[in-house]
Enzyme design. Structure first.
Site, PDB file in Angstrom:
ATOM      1  CG  ASP A   1      -2.463 -14.512   8.702  1.00  0.00           C
ATOM      2  OD1 ASP A   1      -1.342 -14.040   8.904  1.00  0.00           O
ATOM      3  OD2 ASP A   1      -3.499 -13.988   9.115  1.00  0.00           O
TER       4      ASP A   1
ATOM      5  CG  ASP B   1       0.708 -10.898   5.558  1.00  0.00           C
ATOM      6  OD1 ASP B   1       1.185  -9.799   5.223  1.00  0.00           O
ATOM      7  OD2 ASP B   1      -0.357 -11.011   6.182  1.00  0.00           O
TER       8      ASP B   1
ATOM      9  CG  ASP C   1      -7.213  -5.413   9.254  1.00  0.00           C
ATOM     10  OD1 ASP C   1      -7.280  -5.540   8.023  1.00  0.00           O
ATOM     11  OD2 ASP C   1      -6.899  -4.351   9.813  1.00  0.00           O
TER      12      ASP C   1
END
Length: 458
Positions: free
Chosen positions: A205, A247, A415
Site C-alpha cells: 500500500d 493495489d 478500510d
C-alpha cells in the site's frame, strides 16, 4: 472434444459419446446447468460432462439467447450466416433466425438500414473456474465478526444481519502468522472453493498510510509465499483461488510520482512474478492478479497490459486464470465489466490471451461512482451497501469474461482510521464514516450502513 485439458480437480472427465444433443457428448438426463459457453449449456452426470437437452429443458427457448441475442419474430430475410446459424435484423439489432424456418422468407417487406453496424465479440471458451460448482467457502472469522453485530441489533435489522453471516468471503493473508492458518481454513472448506488474498508484499500500500506494512524485504516475502505454497500443495484435492496483492499493479501504473512507490517498483515486479510462478504451478490453485478498478485504471489499459506481460514473462513456471477488480472499492458491476473487456483486448495485443475476471461486489450495492469520482474517498465511504452475493458464472450470456461475483474484501472490516499509528487523512474526510478503527478491524457502524443499503436486500 470440448476441453483438451482435464480440470485440475480431476473430478470431471472429457466425454466422447455422440448424441442427438452434441457430436461428442451425451445428452443430460436432467436440466441442472453447470457451465455455459458459446455452444450452449452443460451439465455434469456420473462425473462426466453432458450437454443440456435444449428441447427437453427449454422447449420454447431460442438458442440465440445463449449468445446474447433474441430470435427473429419472422423467418427472414437472412442477412448473415456463421457457425452459430442464420442472422437477421429487426429494429436495427441482430436477431437469430429459428432453425425451423429452413431458410424461408416471409411475404413481407423488411427495410434494412444499411448504415447500422453491429459488432459481435466472440470470446474463446476456457475450462470452468473453481467458482463454477457454486459452493464457496464461508470464512469462520467473518461469521464471528458478523455475529458480534447481530448481538447488538434487534428486530428486522437483526434478522437481516443474521442472514449475512454465512456469505462467503475471502481469507486475507495479511500478517506474519497467516500462513500457519491456511491449513485450518482448507480443512474447514472441505469440497468448497476456498479464496485467499495474498497481501504481504514489501512496502505494501505504498501510496497511502492506512494499510502500509507487509514483509520487511523480498527474501522474507518469498519465504512467506513458500510457506503458503507448501500448504496449498499438501491439500492437493482442494479447490483454491488466490488473489495476488491488491493495489500493487495499479500503483505501479499510476503512482510512480510517489517516491515510495517508485522506489519499490522493481521489487514489486519480482515479488509478483515469484508469487505467480509458485502458485500458478499448482493444478489445484487458480491465480488471479489484482488489476485495480474501473475508476482507477480506465485509460491505462495498454500500460497495465504491458506491465502484466512483463511480470508474466518473469514467471515461466506459473500461469494465471485472470484478474480481480474492485477489491475494497465501490464501482458498479457494469463499469467493471466494461473495464474487463477493454483490458482483455489490450492483453490480447501483447499476447496474453483468454483471461477471465472476478469482481468484488461486497460494497457496490449502491452506485456511488459519481460521488467517488469527485472525492476519491476510498476509506469507509458514506452511502455504500452490500452488493450481489458471491456466485460463479453470474451472467455467462452478457458477461462471458466474468468468472464470479465474490466478496473479496470482507465488508464492514474497516478500510482505515483517522486515528492511531496508521492514521490516514483520507479517513478523516466528511464523506468517510467517522469513528472507524484501524484497517482490517471490525466496524459495526459500517456494517449497519452496508446492511441498510444492501442491494439485493437480505
Amino acid at each position: 472434444m470440448k476441453f483438451s485439458t482435464v480440470l485440475a480437480s480431476t473430478f470431471l472427465t472429457v466425454g466422447a459419446l455422440a448424441s442427438s444433443c452434441h457430436p461428442n457428448y451425451p445428452c443430460c438426463n436432467g436440466c441442472d446447468v453447470y457451465y455455459t459457453d458459446s455452444e450452449g449449456e452443460w451439465g455434469v452426470e456420473n462425473n462426466n460432462w453432458c450437454f443440456i437437452n435444449n428441447s427437453k429443458c427449454h422447449p420454447s427457448s431460442c438458442k440465440f439467447e445463449a449468445l446474447g441475442y433474441s430470435c427473429c419474430s419472422s423467418c427472414g430475410p437472412v442477412i448473415y450466416t456463421d457457425s452459430d446459424g442464420k442472422w437477421g435484423v429487426e429494429n436495427n439489432n441482430w436477431c437469430g433466425i429459428p432453425d425451423n424456418c429452413n431458410g424461408t422468407t416471409p411475404r413481407t417487406t423488411t427495410t434494412i438500414r444499411t448504415t447500422t453496424t453491429t459488432t459481435r465479440k466472440n470470446y474463446p471458451s476456457v475450462t470452468p473456474s473453481f467458482f463454477s460448482n457454486g459452493n464457496i467457502y464461508s470464512n469462520g472469522q467473518y461469521q464471528g465478526e458478523v455475529q458480534s453485530s447481530v448481538n447488538k441489533l434487534s428486530g428486522d435489522l437483526q434478522q437481516q444481519a443474521s442472514r449475512v453471516k454465512y456469505t462467503p468471503t475471502a481469507v486475507w493473508l495479511a500478517w506474519d502468522g497467516a500462513p500457519g492458518e491456511v491449513g485450518k481454513h482448507l480443512g474447514a472448506a472441505g469440497g468448497n472453493t476456498a479464496v485467499f488474498m495474498m497481501y504481504w508484499i514489501p512496502t505494501r500500500d505504498c501510496n497511502s498510510n492506512a494499510s502500509q506494512g507487509g514483509a520487511s524485504n523480498l527474501n522474507d516475502y518469498k519465504g512467506y509465499v513458500d510457506n503458503v505454497y507448501n500448504t496449498f500443495r499438501s491439500f492437493s484435492g482442494s479447490r483454491i483461488v488466490v488473489v495476488v496483492e491488491p493495489d500493487t499493479l495499479g500503483n505501479m501504473v499510476t503512482s510512480q510520482s510517489n517516491e515510495n512507490c517508485r522506489r519499490t517498483a522493481v521489487i514489486h515486479k519480482e515479488a509478483l512474478a515469484y508469487c505467480i510462478n509458485k502458485f500458478g504451478s499448482l493444478n489445484n490453485v487458480q491465480v488471479y492478479l489484482d488489476a485495480g478498478h474501473s475508476a482507477w485504471l480506465t485509460g491505462y489499459e495498454d500500460e497495465t497490459a504491458a506491465l502484466i506481460k512483463e511480470i508474466l514473462d518473469m514467471a515461466p513456471q506459473g500461469k494465471i486464470r485472470g484478474f480481480s477488480t474492485n477489491v475494497s472499492n465501490f464501482q458498479p458491476i457494469a463499469k467493471e465489466y466494461a473495464y474487463h473487456a477493454r483490458l482483455y483486448d489490450a492483453l490480447e495485443k501483447v499476447g496474453v490471451n483468454n483471461m477471465r475476471f472476478i469482481v468484488d461486489t461486497s460494497r457496490n450495492g449502491v452506485d456511488v461512482s459519481e460521488a467517488f469520482a469527485k472525492t476519491k474517498t476510498w476509506c469507509n465511504l458514506v452511502g455504500t451497501g452490500f452488493g450481489e452475493r458471491p456466485k460463479g458464472n453470474p451472467d455467462p450470456v452478457n458477461m462471458p469474461l466474468l468468472d464470479a461475483y465474490m466478496w473479496l474484501k470482507p465488508p464492514a472490516e474497516s478500510d482505515g482510521s483517522s486515528q492511531g499509528a496508521r492514521a490516514d487523512p483520507v479517513c478523516a474526510r466528511s464523506d468517510s464514516l467517522p469513528g472507524a478503527p484501524e484497517a482490517g478491524s471490525w466496524f459495526h457502524d459500517y456494517f449497519v450502513q452496508l446492511l441498510r443499503n444492501a442491494n439485493p436486500k437480505f
